[in-house]
Design a protein around this motif. Sequence first.
Motif, PDB file in Angstrom:
ATOM      1  N   VAL D  61      59.791  66.374  80.622  1.00 54.27           N
ATOM      2  CA  VAL D  61      59.732  67.524  81.455  1.00 54.27           C
ATOM      3  C   VAL D  61      58.554  67.496  82.548  1.00 54.27           C
ATOM      4  N   GLY D  62      58.806  67.754  83.608  1.00 46.22           N
ATOM      5  CA  GLY D  62      57.774  67.561  84.868  1.00 46.22           C
ATOM      6  C   GLY D  62      57.879  66.170  85.578  1.00 46.22           C
ATOM      7  N   LYS D  63      58.667  65.262  84.992  1.00 42.22           N
ATOM      8  CA  LYS D  63      58.798  63.972  85.360  1.00 42.22           C
ATOM      9  C   LYS D  63      59.974  64.027  86.492  1.00 42.22           C
ATOM     10  N   ASP D  64      60.269  62.811  87.275  1.00 42.43           N
ATOM     11  CA  ASP D  64      61.185  62.763  88.154  1.00 42.43           C
ATOM     12  C   ASP D  64      62.387  62.244  87.176  1.00 42.43           C
ATOM     13  N   VAL D  89      63.042  67.083  89.626  1.00 44.19           N
ATOM     14  CA  VAL D  89      61.985  67.068  88.696  1.00 44.19           C
ATOM     15  C   VAL D  89      62.726  67.873  87.453  1.00 44.19           C
ATOM     16  N   VAL D  90      62.553  67.008  86.209  1.00 40.71           N
ATOM     17  CA  VAL D  90      63.133  67.548  84.912  1.00 40.71           C
ATOM     18  C   VAL D  90      62.517  69.097  84.476  1.00 40.71           C
ATOM     19  N   ARG D  91      63.362  69.985  84.481  1.00 43.94           N
ATOM     20  CA  ARG D  91      62.811  71.427  83.915  1.00 43.94           C
ATOM     21  C   ARG D  91      62.659  71.600  82.342  1.00 43.94           C
ATOM     22  N   ASP D  92      61.969  72.519  81.876  1.00 45.35           N
ATOM     23  CA  ASP D  92      61.891  72.781  80.725  1.00 45.35           C
ATOM     24  C   ASP D  92      63.264  73.460  80.099  1.00 45.35           C
TER      25      ASP D  92
END
Lengths: 313, 313, 313, 313
Positions: D61-64, D89-92
Amino acid sequence: MIENAKVAVVGVGNNTSALVQGINFYRSTGSLVGIHQPQLNGLGVENIDFVVAFALSEGKVGKDLHQAIFAPPNNFPRLDAELPPSGVVVRDGLTDSTGIRRVAEALEGAEVLLYSAPSGRPDIARAYAEAALLAGVAFVNTTADPIARDFSLLKRFEEAGLPLIGDDLASQFGSSVVHKTLLRLLEERGLTLVSSYQVNLGGTEDFRNLAENPASKKQSKMNALGSEKVQLAPLGYLPHLKSQKIAHLNIEAQGWAETAVSLDIRLQVHDPSGAAGVNIDLIRVAATALRSGRGGYPAEAAAHLKSPPGTSA
Amino acid sequence: MIENAKVAVVGVGNNTSALVQGINFYRSTGSLVGIHQPQLNGLGVENIDFVVAFALSEGKVGKDLHQAIFAPPNNFPRLDAELPPSGVVVRDGLTDSTGIRRVAEALEGAEVLLYSAPSGRPDIARAYAEAALLAGVAFVNTTADPIARDFSLLKRFEEAGLPLIGDDLASQFGSSVVHKTLLRLLEERGLTLVSSYQVNLGGTEDFRNLAENPASKKQSKMNALGSEKVQLAPLGYLPHLKSQKIAHLNIEAQGWAETAVSLDIRLQVHDPSGAAGVNIDLIRVAATALRSGRGGYPAEAAAHLKSPPGTSA
Amino acid sequence: MIENAKVAVVGVGNNTSALVQGINFYRSTGSLVGIHQPQLNGLGVENIDFVVAFALSEGKVGKDLHQAIFAPPNNFPRLDAELPPSGVVVRDGLTDSTGIRRVAEALEGAEVLLYSAPSGRPDIARAYAEAALLAGVAFVNTTADPIARDFSLLKRFEEAGLPLIGDDLASQFGSSVVHKTLLRLLEERGLTLVSSYQVNLGGTEDFRNLAENPASKKQSKMNALGSEKVQLAPLGYLPHLKSQKIAHLNIEAQGWAETAVSLDIRLQVHDPSGAAGVNIDLIRVAATALRSGRGGYPAEAAAHLKSPPGTSA
Amino acid sequence: MIENAKVAVVGVGNNTSALVQGINFYRSTGSLVGIHQPQLNGLGVENIDFVVAFALSEGKVGKDLHQAIFAPPNNFPRLDAELPPSGVVVRDGLTDSTGIRRVAEALEGAEVLLYSAPSGRPDIARAYAEAALLAGVAFVNTTADPIARDFSLLKRFEEAGLPLIGDDLASQFGSSVVHKTLLRLLEERGLTLVSSYQVNLGGTEDFRNLAENPASKKQSKMNALGSEKVQLAPLGYLPHLKSQKIAHLNIEAQGWAETAVSLDIRLQVHDPSGAAGVNIDLIRVAATALRSGRGGYPAEAAAHLKSPPGTSA
């Protein structure tokens, strides 16, 4: 003149069926095929008499031993040799630690107690060992339950001049010995192990027990293979295999200049035959050690067990 | 301070490619993976210098050794390590028994002549052996042609104080050693062999030669396996395998009470790696035996050859 | 009321043994196991009568068919079913193209001539085909020799209203069909074939012939597999396998993003059973086509042959 | 001019890594190797854009997205192709059924939601399906959780004009399809199945989950194989295999006259590649069905799923 070894057996499962039928087979055919040691300390394969047998299931207790070995869930095949009644009626076995005295009395006249029940009940295994001590009979534990690895117990057998053999029978020719042999070969030749796995599939009741309670067996296998790079897949209980065991082994290694080496092995055996082929030797070791007053652990037995004294319980 | 062994090589095929590249690989990476003996009589894997090389094909003669090893039909993969020019230009080899003197002169300064040409030309193999004798150089015959098995030749090397090693390299880890190990295990465990087969598939030029002229190799394999119950299927030359070799082995046996035991094995290796992993030891044995004046057959070499002196030619 | 098909057979080898024994087995047990089509155009598996048989070897000619099928080198096992004498005495077969008329006379009363001799003698195969034409009998060629692929011959059968079936029997379940099925699956799923091999090992006389004269068979296999990326290793004649055939197949492919996919298959069958399982259908197709006057190539037969009309000779 | 399909993905595990990397690989190399359908309803393999991604683990989460796909426990290999940042960007993701509205808002602009989380949380799967319904996005369920098999849910997608695809992705080329194909071949050829087993070994996180919670997967496998004579051994989680899967299949059958036929297969694949090779088709089916207003279950998807609507949950 050879005096036959007098054997009591606990557990009338497939392994006992293979052992009892096989001794009768060799006696009646004179074949020497598949025999590790035709003579061991003077005793031939045919010099074994069963004198007592214990079991638990309704279908076996009260039956003649030569009839009880075919009762379900046993599924070792009926060998092609005539099998007259044995004269030994299967007795009711122990279900807890009470009854040791009763068993000890029944053991009178026996020289060796072969403990061939399912693994996973160390309390029962120990109760029979106590009965053997009481009766002055050698004890052979083929299960993974820690008996010979219990030093205080071993010491008591030693002091009583009684042989104690165990734990966890290594098959005459099973996946452990094949795997171990190939891993050692790799090492001898200078290759570097990368990874390895072993899958075991079988259809006996014993297999079902192990598949459902894998812990003690797995430790014992690990004792036998001795490398953390070797992974064991869960046991697969496949009823249609009956008493056959199939093992798939894989070994990945690197040789010269790190180039890949792969080995895939499929092994198919009758599990109870592999047990009987070792039990026949352990019984003869135990009987002759007893006769010559050698108590404790007979060194020549260690090679046939996965978890001899000194390995992890 | 270690003095590197000075090696001449006949044949710039896949085995030489694997050996030359591998020594460079270990030198540059410091890896010890896949090495049988990091030190052998004081020589490390990296303590080998190639000083002369002979080949026959147009694409190799006149090229730098580090370039020639990639010329077709060679198909051993290029290892992942930089390989600067060696400074050794591949020379024109012998095509018959003339030219022995020329070769002997070129061997000046070399300690070991590694004969790594294709099997099947015993006259050529013998001519190089004569050149080694003349030049005072140890000789290692990796082919199935009978050189070390020729007692008169062996005697001449012995008298000259020169080591002679051969014949027919046993791979570091190939189908013969795996097969032999499993057959021996069967026997140790008391099982009775019923039948067995071995199929070998490969894609090198050497393999093609053997597939087309199977006789000498087959005798050599038989020397290695030593049972008439083991049957060899014809070699399969499958070009797409390149330098990989695949072997299918089967073993059928009988255990306790004649019940069946089956083993099926699939082995995949890079054949030239298996050769290089042994050649690296034979070269070091030969060089150090030469240095200490031990002529004739060094006993420690026998385990690495399928047909050492005393086996059938 | 069903009229049994009347069959003449050339060749009393393993395939004929499996066919003759199997028909008797199904007749006496009522089993339907392993049967492709219990009924085919109204004929059951048991509705076949052998009326004439030809062979060449001394051990077979002059014997009752039910005795001759066990003469060496035949090695198909004796099935577990009683086999009373057939009443058909094996006759002396052709050794060259003379004697066609004699054979034609012997065929009187037969509806189908099953040509089940070893592959590799197209002249003999053709002589029997001529005898069938002369006698007005359908012809089934199970060998790799080109008979049904010969258009002029096919035309003559067509014009005579006689069915002609061939060439080269595809086994009911052999290495070709398994290999082909998996290659087609790969393709259907969008994988890309990289390489593939097939090794066949067997112990019959037929296998020995093919191993020594591989050419015609290999072309026929190639017709069946239809990809140049599939390589055939040389046939391995291993006598101990008797009538069993073992095939090792390998398929290397690439899937999504060119990642590797590997398939290794080991297939074990009784070769003569695979032949009999197809012959039983071809005989019934031929007999019923003959009865309904359909000459030439019956379309429903093509799936059972490796080299039907239109493929390379 | 083709408009790329806009895809949201739930789960940034190995399957997503293989899919995302593979699309980039094909885009940059132009390779067509391993592609089932280069064009599907006008969309090429490269016509996929990822626009949203959901995951749960801190490392993702939070990473490209192009960085998150390499975070442990992911172990699918890094393909040999440059991979610039994706801009996504990966979401929760969801941990229970709350948050459906938040997800639906994030889906704006997406056409397909690919649900590629681990099996075993049907409540979460259903929550995402609800979000897709809310946002007007097609839904593809690759897990064994029953979503498309839920008729009331399927009906709501149908009424909303939204495609719904599932359940339980059949690999492009996995053990189920190989097993099923060979069993069908047996049947087609008239052989009688005696017994069969399948063992699956793998090293992904997904595999670990299934090994620990085998029930839903096993039912799904059974739906795929469809015979009670086929036994599944327990899944073996062997970490060293990483994203590779190895399956051992065995088939025992009887052919003509009840003689034995045996097939042993070893299959090795990259599991995530097998998933990606199917997901690429399902996404394109879903996107083009959505664009043409076809709600509900697209018939062409059924072949790619082990448990499509109508099979047991």
